[in-house]
Design a protein around this motif. Structure first.
Motif, PDB file in Angstrom:
ATOM      1  N   GLU A   1     -66.272  27.845  21.315  1.00  0.00           N
ATOM      2  CA  GLU A   1     -67.381  28.717  21.702  1.00  0.00           C
ATOM      3  C   GLU A   1     -68.632  28.421  20.879  1.00  0.00           C
ATOM      4  OE1 GLU A   1     -65.749  32.691  21.600  1.00  0.00           O
ATOM      5  OE2 GLU A   1     -64.403  32.271  23.287  1.00  0.00           O
ATOM      6  N   VAL A   2     -68.465  28.014  19.644  1.00  0.00           N
ATOM      7  CA  VAL A   2     -69.601  27.585  18.819  1.00  0.00           C
ATOM      8  C   VAL A   2     -70.267  26.359  19.448  1.00  0.00           C
ATOM      9  CG1 VAL A   2     -70.179  26.467  16.615  1.00  0.00           C
ATOM     10  CG2 VAL A   2     -68.847  28.590  16.630  1.00  0.00           C
ATOM     11  N   PHE A   3     -69.466  25.386  19.852  1.00  0.00           N
ATOM     12  CA  PHE A   3     -70.024  24.197  20.509  1.00  0.00           C
ATOM     13  C   PHE A   3     -70.732  24.575  21.809  1.00  0.00           C
ATOM     14  CE2 PHE A   3     -66.692  21.390  18.318  1.00  0.00           C
ATOM     15  CZ  PHE A   3     -67.615  20.865  17.426  1.00  0.00           C
ATOM     16  N   LEU A   4     -70.099  25.405  22.626  1.00  0.00           N
ATOM     17  CA  LEU A   4     -70.708  25.807  23.890  1.00  0.00           C
ATOM     18  C   LEU A   4     -72.051  26.497  23.663  1.00  0.00           C
ATOM     19  CD1 LEU A   4     -67.615  27.266  25.829  1.00  0.00           C
ATOM     20  CD2 LEU A   4     -68.814  25.127  26.336  1.00  0.00           C
ATOM     21  N   SER A   5     -72.139  27.289  22.597  1.00  0.00           N
ATOM     22  CA  SER A   5     -73.370  28.054  22.351  1.00  0.00           C
ATOM     23  C   SER A   5     -74.556  27.139  22.064  1.00  0.00           C
ATOM     24  CB  SER A   5     -73.164  29.020  21.182  1.00  0.00           C
ATOM     25  OG  SER A   5     -73.190  28.348  19.938  1.00  0.00           O
ATOM     26  N   LEU A   6     -74.282  25.908  21.625  1.00  0.00           N
ATOM     27  CA  LEU A   6     -75.353  24.955  21.332  1.00  0.00           C
ATOM     28  C   LEU A   6     -75.504  23.901  22.423  1.00  0.00           C
ATOM     29  CD1 LEU A   6     -74.911  24.526  17.489  1.00  0.00           C
ATOM     30  CD2 LEU A   6     -76.769  25.654  18.690  1.00  0.00           C
ATOM     31  N   GLY A   7     -74.897  24.166  23.569  1.00  0.00           N
ATOM     32  CA  GLY A   7     -75.103  23.294  24.719  1.00  0.00           C
ATOM     33  C   GLY A   7     -74.176  22.103  24.805  1.00  0.00           C
ATOM     34  N   PHE A   8     -73.191  22.017  23.918  1.00  0.00           N
ATOM     35  CA  PHE A   8     -72.207  20.937  24.019  1.00  0.00           C
ATOM     36  C   PHE A   8     -71.205  21.257  25.128  1.00  0.00           C
ATOM     37  CE2 PHE A   8     -73.468  20.511  19.532  1.00  0.00           C
ATOM     38  CZ  PHE A   8     -73.693  19.139  19.454  1.00  0.00           C
ATOM     39  N   HIS A   9     -70.702  20.231  25.789  1.00  0.00           N
ATOM     40  CA  HIS A   9     -69.531  20.382  26.638  1.00  0.00           C
ATOM     41  C   HIS A   9     -68.313  20.284  25.723  1.00  0.00           C
ATOM     42  CE1 HIS A   9     -72.504  19.105  29.688  1.00  0.00           C
ATOM     43  NE2 HIS A   9     -71.785  19.861  30.503  1.00  0.00           N
ATOM     44  N   SER A  10     -67.485  21.299  25.721  1.00  0.00           N
ATOM     45  CA  SER A  10     -66.320  21.285  24.843  1.00  0.00           C
ATOM     46  C   SER A  10     -65.152  21.993  25.515  1.00  0.00           C
ATOM     47  CB  SER A  10     -66.641  21.929  23.484  1.00  0.00           C
ATOM     48  OG  SER A  10     -67.003  23.290  23.652  1.00  0.00           O
ATOM     49  N   ARG A  11     -63.947  21.674  25.016  1.00  0.00           N
ATOM     50  CA  ARG A  11     -62.722  22.223  25.592  1.00  0.00           C
ATOM     51  C   ARG A  11     -61.716  22.506  24.479  1.00  0.00           C
ATOM     52  NH1 ARG A  11     -60.673  17.609  29.560  1.00  0.00           N
ATOM     53  NH2 ARG A  11     -58.853  18.971  29.617  1.00  0.00           N
ATOM     54  N   ARG A  12     -60.968  23.556  24.651  1.00  0.00           N
ATOM     55  CA  ARG A  12     -59.811  23.825  23.791  1.00  0.00           C
ATOM     56  C   ARG A  12     -58.594  23.154  24.410  1.00  0.00           C
ATOM     57  NH1 ARG A  12     -58.483  29.676  24.184  1.00  0.00           N
ATOM     58  NH2 ARG A  12     -56.998  29.023  25.756  1.00  0.00           N
ATOM     59  N   VAL A  13     -57.859  22.364  23.628  1.00  0.00           N
ATOM     60  CA  VAL A  13     -56.703  21.647  24.151  1.00  0.00           C
ATOM     61  C   VAL A  13     -55.475  21.953  23.302  1.00  0.00           C
ATOM     62  CG1 VAL A  13     -55.699  19.404  24.704  1.00  0.00           C
ATOM     63  CG2 VAL A  13     -58.142  19.792  25.063  1.00  0.00           C
ATOM     64  N   HIS A  14     -54.409  22.364  23.982  1.00  0.00           N
ATOM     65  CA  HIS A  14     -53.137  22.683  23.343  1.00  0.00           C
ATOM     66  C   HIS A  14     -52.278  21.423  23.360  1.00  0.00           C
ATOM     67  CE1 HIS A  14     -49.896  26.070  22.925  1.00  0.00           C
ATOM     68  NE2 HIS A  14     -49.823  25.172  21.968  1.00  0.00           N
ATOM     69  N   CYS A  15     -51.872  20.958  22.188  1.00  0.00           N
ATOM     70  CA  CYS A  15     -51.090  19.726  22.040  1.00  0.00           C
ATOM     71  C   CYS A  15     -49.623  20.100  21.866  1.00  0.00           C
ATOM     72  CB  CYS A  15     -51.574  18.925  20.836  1.00  0.00           C
ATOM     73  SG  CYS A  15     -53.352  18.570  20.852  1.00  0.00           S
ATOM     74  N   ARG A  16     -48.782  19.585  22.754  1.00  0.00           N
ATOM     75  CA  ARG A  16     -47.398  20.050  22.823  1.00  0.00           C
ATOM     76  C   ARG A  16     -46.390  18.936  22.566  1.00  0.00           C
ATOM     77  NH1 ARG A  16     -47.000  24.917  25.492  1.00  0.00           N
ATOM     78  NH2 ARG A  16     -44.915  24.843  24.558  1.00  0.00           N
ATOM     79  N   ALA A  17     -45.212  19.350  22.114  1.00  0.00           N
ATOM     80  CA  ALA A  17     -44.135  18.417  21.790  1.00  0.00           C
ATOM     81  C   ALA A  17     -43.214  18.199  22.992  1.00  0.00           C
ATOM     82  CB  ALA A  17     -43.327  18.945  20.608  1.00  0.00           C
ATOM     83  N   TYR A  18     -42.416  17.150  22.905  1.00  0.00           N
ATOM     84  CA  TYR A  18     -41.433  16.842  23.949  1.00  0.00           C
ATOM     85  C   TYR A  18     -40.314  17.873  23.969  1.00  0.00           C
ATOM     86  CZ  TYR A  18     -37.416  14.497  26.089  1.00  0.00           C
ATOM     87  OH  TYR A  18     -36.327  14.200  26.848  1.00  0.00           O
ATOM     88  N   ASP A  19     -39.841  18.262  22.816  1.00  0.00           N
ATOM     89  CA  ASP A  19     -38.669  19.124  22.675  1.00  0.00           C
ATOM     90  C   ASP A  19     -39.002  20.553  23.081  1.00  0.00           C
ATOM     91  OD1 ASP A  19     -36.385  20.482  21.940  1.00  0.00           O
ATOM     92  OD2 ASP A  19     -36.256  19.609  19.936  1.00  0.00           O
ATOM     93  N   ALA A  20     -38.332  21.044  24.098  1.00  0.00           N
ATOM     94  CA  ALA A  20     -38.582  22.403  24.584  1.00  0.00           C
ATOM     95  C   ALA A  20     -38.213  23.464  23.548  1.00  0.00           C
ATOM     96  CB  ALA A  20     -37.797  22.648  25.870  1.00  0.00           C
ATOM     97  N   TYR A  21     -37.354  23.102  22.592  1.00  0.00           N
ATOM     98  CA  TYR A  21     -36.920  24.057  21.577  1.00  0.00           C
ATOM     99  C   TYR A  21     -37.748  23.963  20.297  1.00  0.00           C
ATOM    100  CZ  TYR A  21     -33.054  24.496  24.789  1.00  0.00           C
ATOM    101  OH  TYR A  21     -32.305  24.690  25.922  1.00  0.00           O
ATOM    102  N   ASP A  22     -38.740  23.093  20.307  1.00  0.00           N
ATOM    103  CA  ASP A  22     -39.668  22.999  19.190  1.00  0.00           C
ATOM    104  C   ASP A  22     -40.791  23.998  19.436  1.00  0.00           C
ATOM    105  OD1 ASP A  22     -41.490  22.395  17.242  1.00  0.00           O
ATOM    106  OD2 ASP A  22     -41.512  20.228  17.598  1.00  0.00           O
ATOM    107  N   LEU A  23     -40.776  25.093  18.728  1.00  0.00           N
ATOM    108  CA  LEU A  23     -41.742  26.162  18.967  1.00  0.00           C
ATOM    109  C   LEU A  23     -43.069  25.911  18.260  1.00  0.00           C
ATOM    110  CD1 LEU A  23     -39.399  29.286  18.723  1.00  0.00           C
ATOM    111  CD2 LEU A  23     -40.048  27.941  20.736  1.00  0.00           C
ATOM    112  N   ASP A  24     -43.141  24.847  17.470  1.00  0.00           N
ATOM    113  CA  ASP A  24     -44.381  24.502  16.796  1.00  0.00           C
ATOM    114  C   ASP A  24     -45.251  23.647  17.714  1.00  0.00           C
ATOM    115  OD1 ASP A  24     -46.018  23.998  14.193  1.00  0.00           O
ATOM    116  OD2 ASP A  24     -45.657  22.008  15.034  1.00  0.00           O
ATOM    117  N   SER A  25     -46.543  23.893  17.693  1.00  0.00           N
ATOM    118  CA  SER A  25     -47.497  23.096  18.469  1.00  0.00           C
ATOM    119  C   SER A  25     -48.833  23.167  17.737  1.00  0.00           C
ATOM    120  CB  SER A  25     -47.622  23.612  19.902  1.00  0.00           C
ATOM    121  OG  SER A  25     -48.043  24.964  19.902  1.00  0.00           O
ATOM    122  N   HIS A  26     -49.844  22.518  18.297  1.00  0.00           N
ATOM    123  CA  HIS A  26     -51.149  22.543  17.634  1.00  0.00           C
ATOM    124  C   HIS A  26     -52.256  22.623  18.681  1.00  0.00           C
ATOM    125  CE1 HIS A  26     -53.699  22.321  14.215  1.00  0.00           C
ATOM    126  NE2 HIS A  26     -54.272  21.179  14.538  1.00  0.00           N
TER     127      HIS A  26
END
Length: 266
Positions: free
Chosen positions: A109-134
């Motif tokens: 939202e900080v980037f958007l406020s200054l006119g940048f095109h930006s996106r939030r991206v959720h990076c996920r693991a292969y293992d369905a039982y790995d509850l950690d992500s970034h």
């Protein structure tokens, strides 16, 4: 990290996308900086001053560092509302810890406020039982004519051996091809850089992102997401019934998911 070389990297190396697949384009959208809340955000926190008067890439780095200093990373529950004005108000008196999802949302939202095109991206693991992500934030650089990956949680970015900032897609490709990746442009490997690249190798098997990048997206009643999946892979989350008023458009073509934003969009 033994798992880095023997498991996470091997998964990336063995994974392919369906680049020639004929699929419906994901119409990603980016909110204009003239939106009322984005104007308020920009003016309240003097974000033009925070960004500085340097070139585009220095402004991107300055804004990422500012968010990181306001919101140090911690594995804590998100606050009641997840939008930049609410979260930053919580940190007005002193820095407070937030998790990667909240930090990436605020930075977006900080980037958007200054006119940048930006996106939030959720990076996920292969293992369905790995509850950690970034979760990270991508911002489109007109200078480089590509997305660059900014991690507000740890105030870091990735470059190649020439010091050129990398997109999330390039980061993934270079790791899987055993090409150099420098954390924050530093050629010297440290325990931190080794950890970070291993951690991200685990979490770059598939990706998930809101289709509309806008202020306080989580408050929307109807939400649309895009997912980039390798061929022959379907995460268990997407086999279950999607909640009402939510939809997920699956892509198996990186060119679709990482498409350059329409400069007239927003």
């Amino acid at each position: 990290m033994k798992e880095f070389n023997e498991y996470y990297l091997k998964l990336l190396q063995l994974t392919e996308y369906e680049v020639e697949v004929n699929e419906k384009r994901i119409e990603f959208g980016y909110q204009s900086s003239s939106h009322e809340n984005l104007i308020h955000l920009r003016e309240k926190y003097h974000l033009e001053k925070v960004a500085g008067t340097g070139d585009e890439l220095s402004q991107i780095k300055n804004l990422t560092q500012w968010v990181n200093e306001r919101l140090p990373h911690g594995n804590v529950r998100p606050p009641e509302h997840v939008d930049a004005l609410y979260v930053l108000a919580l940190s007005d008196s002193e820095p407070i810890q937030m998790n990667c999802y909240v930090i990436a949302t605020v930075l977006n939202e900080v980037f958007l406020s200054l006119g940048f095109h930006s996106r939030r991206v959720h990076c996920r693991a292969y293992d369905a039982y790995d509850l950690d992500s970034h979760v990270v934030t991508l911002v489109f650089s007109n200078t480089l004519n590509k997305w660059v990956c900014m991690d507000g949680s740890w105030n870091c970015y990735l470059t190649d051996e020439r010091g050129i900032l990398l997109s999330l897609e390039e980061f993934r490709e270079r790791l899987s091809s055993n090409l150099p990746v420098w954390v924050n442009g530093e050629s010297i490997e440290t325990d931190w850089s080794i950890f970070y690249k291993g951690y991200m190798a685990k979490n770059m098997f598939w990706f998930y992102s809101p289709v509309d990048s806008e202020y306080n997206y989580e408050a929307r009643l109807e939400k649309k997401y895009g997912a980039l999946l390798p061929e022959h892979f379907l995460p268990i989350e997407l086999t279950r019934e999607i909640p009402d008023k939510q939809s997920v458009q699956i892509s198996r073509n990186p060119e679709n998911f990482w498409s350059i934003p329409n400069q007239h969009n927003g």
